[in-house]
Each structure stands twice: as structure tokens, then as C-alpha cells.
Design an enzyme around this catalytic site. Structure first.
Site, PDB file in Angstrom:
ATOM      1  N   TRP A  98     -20.632  10.269 -20.880  1.00 40.58           N
ATOM      2  CA  TRP A  98     -21.178  10.177 -19.526  1.00 40.58           C
ATOM      3  C   TRP A  98     -22.593  10.762 -19.482  1.00 40.58           C
ATOM      4  O   TRP A  98     -22.904  11.704 -20.206  1.00 40.58           O
ATOM      5  CB  TRP A  98     -20.290  10.948 -18.541  1.00 40.58           C
ATOM      6  CG  TRP A  98     -18.867  10.473 -18.504  1.00 40.58           C
ATOM      7  CD1 TRP A  98     -17.778  11.086 -19.050  1.00 40.58           C
ATOM      8  CD2 TRP A  98     -18.379   9.278 -17.884  1.00 40.58           C
ATOM      9  NE1 TRP A  98     -16.639  10.361 -18.807  1.00 40.58           N
ATOM     10  CE2 TRP A  98     -16.970   9.238 -18.097  1.00 40.58           C
ATOM     11  CE3 TRP A  98     -18.979   8.231 -17.173  1.00 40.58           C
ATOM     12  CZ2 TRP A  98     -16.163   8.207 -17.621  1.00 40.58           C
ATOM     13  CZ3 TRP A  98     -18.176   7.202 -16.699  1.00 40.58           C
ATOM     14  CH2 TRP A  98     -16.790   7.192 -16.921  1.00 40.58           C
ATOM     15  N   TRP A 155     -15.796  10.285 -13.856  1.00 39.83           N
ATOM     16  CA  TRP A 155     -14.952  10.062 -12.675  1.00 39.83           C
ATOM     17  C   TRP A 155     -14.393  11.372 -12.123  1.00 39.83           C
ATOM     18  O   TRP A 155     -14.133  11.487 -10.926  1.00 39.83           O
ATOM     19  CB  TRP A 155     -13.803   9.098 -12.998  1.00 39.83           C
ATOM     20  CG  TRP A 155     -12.885   9.530 -14.103  1.00 39.83           C
ATOM     21  CD1 TRP A 155     -12.985   9.232 -15.431  1.00 39.83           C
ATOM     22  CD2 TRP A 155     -11.711  10.348 -13.980  1.00 39.83           C
ATOM     23  NE1 TRP A 155     -11.961   9.801 -16.149  1.00 39.83           N
ATOM     24  CE2 TRP A 155     -11.152  10.494 -15.288  1.00 39.83           C
ATOM     25  CE3 TRP A 155     -11.077  10.969 -12.915  1.00 39.83           C
ATOM     26  CZ2 TRP A 155     -10.000  11.238 -15.542  1.00 39.83           C
ATOM     27  CZ3 TRP A 155      -9.926  11.721 -13.160  1.00 39.83           C
ATOM     28  CH2 TRP A 155      -9.399  11.838 -14.452  1.00 39.83           C
ATOM     29  N   ASN A 213     -11.119   2.239   2.931  1.00 37.92           N
ATOM     30  CA  ASN A 213     -10.564   2.035   1.590  1.00 37.92           C
ATOM     31  C   ASN A 213     -11.412   1.133   0.707  1.00 37.92           C
ATOM     32  O   ASN A 213     -11.610   1.410  -0.482  1.00 37.92           O
ATOM     33  CB  ASN A 213      -9.142   1.459   1.694  1.00 37.92           C
ATOM     34  CG  ASN A 213      -8.145   2.471   2.228  1.00 37.92           C
ATOM     35  OD1 ASN A 213      -8.422   3.667   2.246  1.00 37.92           O
ATOM     36  ND2 ASN A 213      -7.004   2.004   2.677  1.00 37.92           N
ATOM     37  N   TRP A 224       2.088   1.552  -3.578  1.00 34.30           N
ATOM     38  CA  TRP A 224       1.040   2.098  -4.458  1.00 34.30           C
ATOM     39  C   TRP A 224       1.074   3.623  -4.425  1.00 34.30           C
ATOM     40  O   TRP A 224       0.931   4.284  -5.462  1.00 34.30           O
ATOM     41  CB  TRP A 224      -0.342   1.618  -4.016  1.00 34.30           C
ATOM     42  CG  TRP A 224      -0.841   0.387  -4.703  1.00 34.30           C
ATOM     43  CD1 TRP A 224      -0.963  -0.857  -4.165  1.00 34.30           C
ATOM     44  CD2 TRP A 224      -1.316   0.281  -6.064  1.00 34.30           C
ATOM     45  NE1 TRP A 224      -1.478  -1.729  -5.105  1.00 34.30           N
ATOM     46  CE2 TRP A 224      -1.707  -1.059  -6.272  1.00 34.30           C
ATOM     47  CE3 TRP A 224      -1.450   1.188  -7.115  1.00 34.30           C
ATOM     48  CZ2 TRP A 224      -2.224  -1.515  -7.484  1.00 34.30           C
ATOM     49  CZ3 TRP A 224      -1.954   0.739  -8.331  1.00 34.30           C
ATOM     50  CH2 TRP A 224      -2.325  -0.590  -8.515  1.00 34.30           C
ATOM     51  N   GLU A 269       0.832  -1.206   0.000  1.00 32.09           N
ATOM     52  CA  GLU A 269       0.000   0.000   0.000  1.00 32.09           C
ATOM     53  C   GLU A 269       0.872   1.263   0.000  1.00 32.09           C
ATOM     54  O   GLU A 269       0.543   2.260  -0.651  1.00 32.09           O
ATOM     55  CB  GLU A 269      -0.928   0.000   1.219  1.00 32.09           C
ATOM     56  CG  GLU A 269      -1.932  -1.137   1.238  1.00 32.09           C
ATOM     57  CD  GLU A 269      -2.801  -1.169  -0.015  1.00 32.09           C
ATOM     58  OE1 GLU A 269      -3.304  -0.114  -0.427  1.00 32.09           O
ATOM     59  OE2 GLU A 269      -2.961  -2.269  -0.586  1.00 32.09           O
ATOM     60  N   TRP A 282      -9.331   6.986  -8.605  1.00 32.07           N
ATOM     61  CA  TRP A 282     -10.558   7.244  -9.360  1.00 32.07           C
ATOM     62  C   TRP A 282     -10.439   6.730 -10.791  1.00 32.07           C
ATOM     63  O   TRP A 282     -11.386   6.156 -11.339  1.00 32.07           O
ATOM     64  CB  TRP A 282     -10.907   8.736  -9.331  1.00 32.07           C
ATOM     65  CG  TRP A 282     -11.787   9.059  -8.176  1.00 32.07           C
ATOM     66  CD1 TRP A 282     -11.420   9.567  -6.970  1.00 32.07           C
ATOM     67  CD2 TRP A 282     -13.199   8.837  -8.099  1.00 32.07           C
ATOM     68  NE1 TRP A 282     -12.505   9.678  -6.139  1.00 32.07           N
ATOM     69  CE2 TRP A 282     -13.616   9.242  -6.802  1.00 32.07           C
ATOM     70  CE3 TRP A 282     -14.150   8.341  -8.983  1.00 32.07           C
ATOM     71  CZ2 TRP A 282     -14.946   9.160  -6.382  1.00 32.07           C
ATOM     72  CZ3 TRP A 282     -15.476   8.259  -8.576  1.00 32.07           C
ATOM     73  CH2 TRP A 282     -15.855   8.657  -7.295  1.00 32.07           C
TER      74      TRP A 282
END
Length: 436
Positions: free
Chosen positions: A289, A342, A324, A261, A258, A365
């Protein structure tokens, strides 16, 4: 006669221990004045006058100031644009050097470039250091010299490089007596910088051995205190990433992943700054969208009729945080179930999250929408009901944040199967419009 000093400019490194720039400043031959600048260029973009992040920073600055007072020094907090702030400092002090740590977001890079140019013209050296990450910019690259865009090989290379690395140590806390000896200064009140005092519970973290060793077992369960809650402290540098990585190496590889990341997304933002406004995978910008404003407002309020989604949004609105696993669910729901861009969700999270970090928020996202590097495939669409059964089967998390919860408390804003089929069709049409 003006006092000759070095300045340590604090930004996203709000601690006095294991702090790279502060350590190097303290090793210089001049007394060090720690400075923090409340930059109106940043503050004026904040929508809410009771933004919890400003209070978090304000509280931390007061804490640092109290620590410095023990050593006969003080923190100077300025509310002004950055260049005028340095001009005022030059009027009062003979500034010999300025020390600070790297920042990687586009605004910060541009700001630091202007500061470096200004100081260069005035003959003041500007020293910057790596502090908020272990590896930055182009530290971890593919063998052909290009950036990684897939996490797994990046993380593998990150770990290989780490175990060959002698992790630097910056025991700045041992040399605070070298800070400039001045009368105690006070941190300006929030009202003086245009903000209010919101209701706020201090952001407590847990980096105990027990929690980290069990992290892979508990991290997906929102009803359990199974995550460390360090994200806000990484965001503002109140904890040293070097210290956290040492714990992760000892106790849990999943927790280490993590942390990696976070550095992966920072690297992506640095090399591909277009992701701030556009999809990493450009063909995803072709998606048409729906962007229904009423549905978006219902999602923001936590009134979609899907309990796990609504609980997450209510937790966010009330606390500035969200578990999360739930973040992934609510993001997928907005993009796939409601077919809302998004970027709308990213902007709402940027406004509300206490731990908002541009690179991670953007990366996650885009991951949820399928548009980012190393994303979930577009046809992966979370079923909120199935996610609830798997991760909150006793509805403990849901009932914590939907306090009047009962079955069918709200009519679902859209039916899952209908939304799933609609999203797949819309994505397929867009992605087939131009060559992949």
C-alpha cells in the site's frame, strides 16, 4: 435481608418487546432487574468524547427506563468494568440467575466467557440466548460441516432453513409487571461517564410497506429516501430482527438479502476471527500500500476533488451515516485510487459510523478491497464519475453535502485512469508473489 432477583443484562438488545433474554428472565420465578453496564473497556477506546453512538445508547436507556417506570420498575445503569459491576450487584442483591443474549464479536465472546466463569464460581447460573440474528455461528453450514464463504449459496441455504423453521416468539412486553418493583432510578448523565452531548438528530427509520416493496428500485439512489435506515437499530437491538425478517419475507426479497448479508458477515467473523486484523484471503496481505497520510486526511475530510466521494465523507462526518451505495464508492476509491490499506478506512468508519458493526464493517471493507470472502474481483474499480452519472445524475445528493459545490470545486487528488492502471499493476504484483 437481600432481595432475591434474576438479572437481565442488556447489551445489544435495547428494547423491552420481543426480547429473548428478557422474556426468559421474566419466565423465571424471581423478580427481574434489567441492568445495563457502561463498560470502560469499550468507552475508553472511543476517540471522540462526543461519540454519537454513546448518545444514542444513552437516549434509548432513558426511554427504556421510562417504560419500566410505568410498571413500577426501573433500569439499573452502571458505569464500571463488568466483573466489578457484578460484584457490586451481589453486595446489594441475592442474585439467583443472570440472563443475557449472545454477542459474536471477539471482545464480547472473551468478556462473556470471563463473566460465565465468575458467576459459575459464585454458584449463579448464566443463561444466554440467540436474539440479534435468526441464524448464528454454525446454524447454516455446508453439507460437509464447514462454513460457507460465498454469499449466494449461504443465502440459499439460509432461506431453505428459515422456511422449515418455526420462528420463536418472545412477548416479553406482556410480562413487564414481573420486573423488580423498586423506586425509580435515573440513568447517569453523559458527563458522568466522560462524554459530551453532541449535536444529534434521532435515527429515524422507515419500515413502511411502500418503502420495503420498492426497496430494490430505490436503494442505490442516494438522493432518495429509499432505504429503511434500520442499521443502527439492528446494531443496538432497538428493533427485533425476527420482526424485520417477517416483513422482508412478505414484501421484498432484496431487502431480506441485506438482512442475510449481515448474518453472513457475523458468521464469517465467528469462524474466521483473523479477519479482524488480516485479509480473509491471506495473499492480499502482500499488497504494498502507498498509505500517503496527506491523501488519507483529504479523503477523511471529503476533499478529494471527486464530488460523490467527498459528499459521502462529509455526510459521514456530519451525521455518522452514509448511503450504502456511496459507502462502496468511497471505500473502493480509498483502496484502489489511493492505494491506502483498507484497514485505515475500516478504522475511520469504525470511529465515525453510528451504525458501526464490526462484522459488517470489516466484511464490506474487505469486499471493496478485494481481500475478503466473496469479494468483488480486484480488477473491479469503480469510476466515481460514472457512478455519479448513474446514481446521482442531477447532483442532488452531492449538492446536499457539498453546500458550496461548483464544477471543478477542487482539483482531483488523482486522475482516474492513472489510478486505475496503478492499482491493477500493484495488485497483480502482490497477488503473483505467492501461489494462489
Amino acid at each position: 435481608m437481600k432481595k432475591q432477583i434474576s438479572i437481565c443484562w442488556l447489551r445489544r438488545d435495547l428494547r423491552l418487546n420481543d426480547q429473548a433474554a428478557l422474556y426468559h428472565a421474566l419466565m423465571s420465578k424471581y423478580p427481574v432487574l434489567p441492568v445495563f453496564i457502561f463498560d470502560p473497556e469499550i468507552l475508553n477506546k472511543l476517540t471522540d468524547r462526543d461519540d454519537r453512538r454513546v448518545l444514542f445508547i444513552h437516549n434509548q436507556l432513558k426511554k427504556l427506563n421510562n417504560e419500566l417506570k410505568v410498571h413500577g420498575s426501573s433500569l439499573l445503569v452502571i458505569h464500571d468494568q463488568v466483573i466489578p459491576a457484578f460484584e457490586k450487584l451481589k453486595e446489594e442483591f441475592d442474585i439467583k440467575e443472570v440472563y443475557t443474549n449472545h454477542d459474536y464479536e471477539p471482545y464480547a465472546i472473551n468478556r462473556d466467557s470471563k463473566v460465565a466463569e465468575y458467576l459459575s464460581v459464585t454458584g449463579i447460573p448464566f443463561h444466554t440466548f440467540k436474539d440479534q440474528v435468526v441464524f448464528e455461528k454454525s446454524d447454516i453450514m455446508k453439507s460437509d460441516g464447514t462454513p460457507y464463504t460465498v454469499f449466494t449459496p449461504y443465502s440459499r441455504r439460509w432461506k431453505e432453513a428459515f422456511f422449515k423453521l418455526s420462528l420463536p416468539e418472545y412477548p416479553s412486553e406482556l410480562y413487564l409487571s414481573k420486573c423488580l418493583q423498586i423506586e425509580p432510578l435515573s440513568v447517569p448523565d453523559l458527563e458522568n461517564i466522560g462524554f459530551e452531548f453532541p449535536e444529534f438528530n434521532s435515527a429515524k427509520y422507515n419500515i413502511s410497506e411502500d418503502l420495503i416493496r420498492n426497496y430494490h428500485l430505490t436503494r442505490n439512489l442516494p438522493s432518495v429516501n429509499g432505504t429503511s435506515q434500520i442499521s443502527v437499530h439492528l446494531r443496538f437491538g432497538t428493533l427485533s430482527v425476527r420482526y424485520l425478517v417477517k416483513l422482508a419475507i412478505q414484501w421484498n426479497e432484496q431487502w431480506l438479502n441485506e438482512l442475510i448479508w449481515r448474518e453472513f458477515f457475523m458468521m464469517i467473523l465467528y469462524h474466521y476471527p483473523h479477519v479482524v486484523h488480516n485479509s480473509f484471503k491471506k495473499k492480499y496481505d502482500q499488497i504494498e500500500w502507498r498509505n500517503d497520510e496527506k491523501e488519507f486526511e483529504a479523503w477523511c475530510r471529503g476533499e478529494t476533488g471527486y464530488p460523490i466521494v467527498d459528499a459521502g465523507m462529509r455526510q459521514l462526518n456530519e451525521t455518522g451515516l452514509m448511503h450504502n451505495r456511496v459507502r462502496m464508492i468511497v471505500a473502493s476509491f480509498l483502496c484502489k485510487h489511493l492505494l491506502i490499506d483498507w484497514r485505515w478506512g475500516e478504522a475511520y468508519f469504525a470511529r465515525k459510523l453510528l451504525d458501526f458493526e464490526l462484522s459488517s464493517n470489516n466484511g464490506n471493507w474487505q469486499w471493496a478491497s478485494g481481500s475478503g470472502c466473496d469479494s468483488a474481483p480486484y480488477f473491479r474499480i469503480f469510476n466515481p464519475t460514472a457512478q455519479t452519472l448513474k446514481f446521482d445524475p442531477k447532483l442532488i445528493y452531492i449538492k446536499t453535502w457539498i453546500r458550496d459545490f461548483k464544477v471543478d470545486y477542487l482539483k482531483p487528488i488523482v486522475q482516474h485512469e492513472f489510478a486505475r492502471k496503478r492499482a491493477l499493476e500493484r495488485y497483480k504484483i502482490a497477488l503473483n508473489e505467492i501461489p494462489i
